[in-house]
Design a protein around this motif. Structure first.
Motif, PDB file in Angstrom:
ATOM      1  N   PRO A 141       0.832  -1.222   0.000  1.00 28.60           N
ATOM      2  CA  PRO A 141       0.000   0.000   0.000  1.00 28.60           C
ATOM      3  C   PRO A 141       0.863   1.268   0.000  1.00 28.60           C
ATOM      4  CG  PRO A 141      -0.805  -1.575   1.646  1.00 28.60           C
ATOM      5  CD  PRO A 141       0.502  -2.118   1.133  1.00 28.60           C
ATOM      6  N   LEU A 142       1.977   1.233   0.730  1.00 23.29           N
ATOM      7  CA  LEU A 142       2.863   2.404   0.755  1.00 23.29           C
ATOM      8  C   LEU A 142       3.386   2.689  -0.647  1.00 23.29           C
ATOM      9  CD1 LEU A 142       4.583   4.565   2.271  1.00 23.29           C
ATOM     10  CD2 LEU A 142       6.353   2.792   2.485  1.00 23.29           C
ATOM     11  N   LEU A 143       3.863   1.634  -1.305  1.00 24.07           N
ATOM     12  CA  LEU A 143       4.398   1.809  -2.656  1.00 24.07           C
ATOM     13  C   LEU A 143       3.329   2.393  -3.574  1.00 24.07           C
ATOM     14  CD1 LEU A 143       6.474   1.468  -4.900  1.00 24.07           C
ATOM     15  CD2 LEU A 143       5.815  -0.951  -5.062  1.00 24.07           C
ATOM     16  N   ARG A 144       2.119   1.862  -3.468  1.00 24.47           N
ATOM     17  CA  ARG A 144       1.039   2.357  -4.351  1.00 24.47           C
ATOM     18  C   ARG A 144       0.712   3.809  -4.053  1.00 24.47           C
ATOM     19  NH1 ARG A 144      -1.613  -3.623  -4.602  1.00 24.47           N
ATOM     20  NH2 ARG A 144      -0.220  -4.256  -6.295  1.00 24.47           N
ATOM     21  N   ALA A 145       0.754   4.159  -2.773  1.00 19.68           N
ATOM     22  CA  ALA A 145       0.489   5.551  -2.392  1.00 19.68           C
ATOM     23  C   ALA A 145       1.560   6.474  -2.959  1.00 19.68           C
ATOM     24  CB  ALA A 145       0.433   5.671  -0.870  1.00 19.68           C
ATOM     25  N   ILE A 146       2.825   6.012  -2.917  1.00 20.84           N
ATOM     26  CA  ILE A 146       3.923   6.841  -3.445  1.00 20.84           C
ATOM     27  C   ILE A 146       3.748   7.049  -4.945  1.00 20.84           C
ATOM     28  CG2 ILE A 146       6.411   6.845  -3.935  1.00 20.84           C
ATOM     29  CD1 ILE A 146       6.769   5.432  -1.181  1.00 20.84           C
ATOM     30  N   VAL A 147       3.472   5.944  -5.643  1.00 21.22           N
ATOM     31  CA  VAL A 147       3.286   6.045  -7.092  1.00 21.22           C
ATOM     32  C   VAL A 147       2.114   6.979  -7.412  1.00 21.22           C
ATOM     33  CG1 VAL A 147       2.696   4.748  -9.183  1.00 21.22           C
ATOM     34  CG2 VAL A 147       4.361   3.801  -7.553  1.00 21.22           C
ATOM     35  N   ALA A 148       1.046   6.844  -6.629  1.00 19.05           N
ATOM     36  CA  ALA A 148      -0.140   7.668  -6.869  1.00 19.05           C
ATOM     37  C   ALA A 148       0.119   9.138  -6.574  1.00 19.05           C
ATOM     38  CB  ALA A 148      -1.294   7.157  -6.006  1.00 19.05           C
ATOM     39  N   ALA A 149       1.008   9.402  -5.607  1.00 13.91           N
ATOM     40  CA  ALA A 149       1.274  10.785  -5.188  1.00 13.91           C
ATOM     41  C   ALA A 149       1.944  11.596  -6.279  1.00 13.91           C
ATOM     42  CB  ALA A 149       2.124  10.802  -3.920  1.00 13.91           C
ATOM     43  N   GLY A 150       2.594  10.928  -7.220  1.00 11.24           N
ATOM     44  CA  GLY A 150       3.328  11.652  -8.256  1.00 11.24           C
ATOM     45  C   GLY A 150       4.602  12.245  -7.687  1.00 11.24           C
ATOM     46  N   ASP A 151       5.470  12.788  -8.549  1.00 19.22           N
ATOM     47  CA  ASP A 151       6.788  13.205  -8.096  1.00 19.22           C
ATOM     48  C   ASP A 151       7.287  14.332  -8.993  1.00 19.22           C
ATOM     49  OD1 ASP A 151       9.330  13.456  -7.153  1.00 19.22           O
ATOM     50  OD2 ASP A 151       9.789  11.302  -7.242  1.00 19.22           O
ATOM     51  N   ALA A 152       7.443  15.523  -8.419  1.00 27.19           N
ATOM     52  CA  ALA A 152       7.858  16.683  -9.218  1.00 27.19           C
ATOM     53  C   ALA A 152       9.356  16.974  -9.058  1.00 27.19           C
ATOM     54  CB  ALA A 152       7.042  17.902  -8.810  1.00 27.19           C
ATOM     55  N   THR A 153      10.079  16.073  -8.334  1.00 26.24           N
ATOM     56  CA  THR A 153      11.508  16.300  -8.101  1.00 26.24           C
ATOM     57  C   THR A 153      12.286  16.271  -9.415  1.00 26.24           C
ATOM     58  OG1 THR A 153      11.192  15.096  -6.046  1.00 26.24           O
ATOM     59  CG2 THR A 153      13.469  15.510  -6.728  1.00 26.24           C
ATOM     60  N   ASP A 154      13.323  17.101  -9.502  1.00 25.76           N
ATOM     61  CA  ASP A 154      14.208  17.084 -10.678  1.00 25.76           C
ATOM     62  C   ASP A 154      15.374  16.129 -10.418  1.00 25.76           C
ATOM     63  OD1 ASP A 154      15.890  17.483 -12.764  1.00 25.76           O
ATOM     64  OD2 ASP A 154      16.596  19.458 -12.081  1.00 25.76           O
ATOM     65  N   TYR A 155      15.300  14.963 -11.046  1.00 21.43           N
ATOM     66  CA  TYR A 155      16.343  13.978 -10.823  1.00 21.43           C
ATOM     67  C   TYR A 155      17.533  14.140 -11.774  1.00 21.43           C
ATOM     68  CZ  TYR A 155      13.022  11.788  -7.691  1.00 21.43           C
ATOM     69  OH  TYR A 155      12.157  11.560  -6.660  1.00 21.43           O
ATOM     70  N   GLY A 156      17.482  15.173 -12.607  1.00 20.98           N
ATOM     71  CA  GLY A 156      18.583  15.427 -13.537  1.00 20.98           C
ATOM     72  C   GLY A 156      19.904  15.602 -12.810  1.00 20.98           C
ATOM     73  N   VAL A 157      19.811  16.034 -11.544  1.00 23.89           N
ATOM     74  CA  VAL A 157      21.026  16.251 -10.766  1.00 23.89           C
ATOM     75  C   VAL A 157      21.862  14.974 -10.651  1.00 23.89           C
ATOM     76  CG1 VAL A 157      19.837  15.787  -8.579  1.00 23.89           C
ATOM     77  CG2 VAL A 157      21.873  17.246  -8.595  1.00 23.89           C
TER      78      VAL A 157
END
Lengths: 508, 508
Positions: free
Chosen positions: B189-205
């Motif tokens: 459930p945690l994993l699904r919640a994370i995926v559902a939350a979306g992610d605006a972080t810039d991982y280009g760094v």
């Protein structure tokens, strides 16, 4: 006549013996790797346990080799009526090694190992403190045990024969005496003439800056291109004392050290070790993982390293061929120089105190001196206490220099502290043999033509055919006779020195 | 009552047994060094003979350990009435290892070794060609032999118990099932919640340029300063597959690989291996050169590497403490970033195909999948032919991704091709244990205070006292119970994941 049944027995025994020898060879490779790693890679705190591990493997290896099972297998295998050539050579060498290894009581071997270890540590301290008296009692103990070793090992004429035989199988003290006397008589006048002639060469070029990484690249490039040492089967590392070791014919490790203000150390050092490595690389793969897969003797080994280092690396043709590449690698050194200047600079003759820094003309006097002192110590005509003054007197007699202290005199070498008495002559025997072999090889037109262009491929092929491939199958005597058509003598070396240095020093 | 005579006999036998175990340990160190050298230093042409040499030493080692003399010495030593604590532990572990080693007929061991070797080569080809069918018959053979192995080794409940026990002594299949079911239920459930939350972080760094030599310097500086891995007793080299090995507690070798456009690989990889290394470094010197001088199990080992890599190296406190030094080492990466940005970037959660690249949340699903498939294969409810589709179905179920080909799916890991069935669960057990241990350590105020400042000296001391020093003296169960006051469970890990990632992903 041998019945078929016992034929089978002998060949079964041989196969079983060979499996055992393979394992002992594998243990040897492991010990060699542990030692190489210790000198080049190992973190410092690992030293204590590494020492225990190496002693453990050495003991296991000795135990496997000297076991009753080995004796029984060897005796059974020796009953083979018509062994193959390699099989016969292997049995002969294993018999020799086995008899040597089992002639010494275990308690004696352990005592000797302890005495050497203590003497080695005493020597380090004595050299650091310039205090020979500290080392003297330890050296005395090593000497006493060495005399016992000679008696236990057995010899026909001279106890020193038993020592020599460990490093140069079959070589006799009397033979070394004759060769060295001849060498001395015929090269001392040359040395004196060179010294008398004076020298106006500018040797400052040797201490011009040459970054270590560029030295390394150039040394390796030449080692590969000229001497055949490729990264596919070798590597070069740094260590305090340069050496060559290998764990198979395709796993050769050499080391060197770098002085950014004295490039000859790493360059000629690398090519010296490359000579040792290429010998082991040339041993027939048929002998792999057996006691035959090694050089025939220290002298034969040294002939290969000296050939690359001196006869080739310090030749005019070499510097003509490689000067431009050298100049690219070391522009600061090469500025305003040419091939001839470099050739002259790297062939400076100068009597000096330290053996490992000696040139081609003076080097052998350092060895003769040590040989004579070893004999006198062993025969009891010289006491350990008298050793420093005897050393200094001979240095003055041969080279016209006197060490200012024992650290730069009698204490300079590690050998005696490690019980390596009888080892030094092999350095000079190697020098003599290097030229005797090169002159024999030169009789082949392809080899001679190659030498003029500094193309050593034909020479390497000749060496592989005549020397390398046999490993320990042939004794040094057999190798030298077969390859050069004569027993080892000083003739070729004396002629080489005279011709090379009469030219360089324009002697009349 | 034991008479004085038999007491002497037992203690003499113990001393003799210990000498034999020391030699076997020395042989192990030699094999380890040969293997390390092969991966990091050896010239390529040396591979063929090195293989023969390593097989030679392995055979000799096995022969020495399983010999009748070892059995006799062990039986005699076990008659000791009142052995010391370490002595008793050593005898218990040696008895366990000896019974395991002698339960398998030599012919079976050789057949297994051949089958694994063939399967390994078939796997390399299959992965390169993306051709599972090529690998299938070899895997089938390994599986058949693994079933036989379990029967020969013996087990109480499930044949998989016999396999697990090699890597995680004492661990049972039923226990792993329970723990994994709990873990799955509470983290999916945690994993699904994370995926559902979306992610605006810039991982280009993470893919900004960071030169390999600077990565190396920074990774090692932190490994020394934060994690205690010093050059005096360790070294870092490059290899295709990162690993830790050691030849004594003061001779630790770790390796890593560098990607100049993905620095997390070398940094977290180095700290992971540093965790393994520091475990071995902390083993009591009293256990040196015996079979006790190793980690207790693969799971306990992995708990140490994961702790350094993830719980510390990917913690907020760590990045607050080391961001400035990181910025000096990697100015291009750090430009415009701060500690919090970096902390976020290196903790990205993203369902993906490849186990070794997985984050803390998804990693264990990769393991559960493998565990479930291994069980099904062993129980015969899944055929080798059905394996790729079963793999892909579970990937979809757990992680919501489907491999585009088998090379990135069922063929990605080396383990099965090398016969390492029963090994995978230890990775997740190590993850769970890492947090359970850290939470127990945190009860010490000094440790907790250190963690806030990213000063890990108190933690390391706690680990040494509670885990490292014992080597194999305590079983994993005993260690975990004594150190944490409870048996291993998913509790601490689940709590850790929820707290950390609810914060990072701002879950409600």
């Amino acid at each position: 006549m041998t019945s078929p049944a016992s034929l089978t027995d002998a060949s079964t025994a041989f196969a079983e013996l060979k499996r055992r020898l393979n394992l002992i060879s594998d243990l040897g490779a492991a010990q060699g790797l542990m030692s190489w790693d210790q000198e080049t890679q190992m973190p410092p705190d690992a030293a204590r346990v590494r020492g225990l591990q190496m002693a453990g493997l050495a003991g296991l290896s000795h135990q496997l080799f000297t076991a009753d099972e080995t004796r029984a297998l060897l005796e059974a295998a020796e009953r083979e009526d018509a062994p193959g050539e390699v099989e016969a050579d292997l049995l002969r060498v294993v018999r020799r090694d086995f008899d040597k290894a089992t002639r010494l009581p275990t308690a004696f071997v352990e005592e000797m190992s302890r005495a050497r270890n203590e003497a080695h540590h005493a020597w380090i301290k004595a050299r650091t403190d310039n205090d020979f008296a500290h080392f003297a009692p330890y050296l005395q103990r090593v000497l006493d045990l060495t005399r016992q070793y000679a008696e236990l090992s057995g010899y026909a004429e001279h106890p020193y024969d038993a020592l020599l035989d460990d490093y140069e199988p079959g070589m006799k003290t009397a033979q070394v005496r004759r060769i060295f006397a001849d060498l001395r008589e015929r090269t001392l006048p040359l040395l004196r003439a060179i010294v008398a002639a004076g020298d106006a060469t500018d040797y400052g070029v040797l201490s011009r800056p040459f970054p270590a990484s560029a030295q390394r690249d150039f040394a390796l490039k030449v080692a590969g291109e000229a001497f055949g040492l490729r990264p596919a089967f070798s590597r070069l590392d740094e260590s305090a004392h340069p050496f060559q070791t290998n764990f198979s014919a395709d796993d050769l490790r050499i080391t060197t050290r770098f002085d950014e203000h004295y490039f000859p150390m790493s360059l000629f050092g690398t090519w010296h070790e490359a000579g040792h490595a290429m010998y082991e690389h040339g041993v027939s793969r048929e002998l792999e993982r057996t006691p035959l897969s090694r050089g025939a003797s220290l002298g034969v080994h040294e002939s290969q390293s000296r050939m690359f280092e001196n006869l080739l690396g310090r030749s005019r043709a070499f510097w003509q061929r490689y000067f431009e590449e050298f100049a690219q690698a070391a522009p600061d050194v090469a500025a305003g120089q040419d091939a001839e200047n470099l050739y002259r600079a790297v062939n400076r003759v100068q009597p000096s105190l330290i053996r490992v820094e000696a040139d081609e003309v003076t080097y052998n006097f350092h060895i003769m001196l040590r040989f004579e002192l070893e004999l006198a110590l062993l025969e009891g005509t010289l006491s350990v206490e008298e050793l420093p003054s005897a050393w200094n007197a001979r240095m003055q007699e041969y080279l016209g220099v006197t060490p200012p202290n024992d650290a730069e005199g009698v204490l300079q070498d590690i050998h005696w502290s490690s019980g390596l008495i009888g080892y030094f002559p092999t350095y000079s025997l190697g020098n003599l043999l290097s030229v005797q072999l090169l002159e024999a090889a030169r009789r082949e037109p392809q080899v001679a033509g190659g030498l003029e262009r500094a193309d050593y491929t034909p020479l390497r092929e000749w060496l592989r055919q005549q020397v390398h491939q046999y490993g320990r199958r042939r004794t040094p005597d057999q190798l030298v006779q077969a390859a050069t058509g004569a027993p080892l003598s000083a003739d070729a070396y004396v002629k080489y020195l005279h011709e090379k240095y009469a030219d360089i020093y324009q002697l009349g």
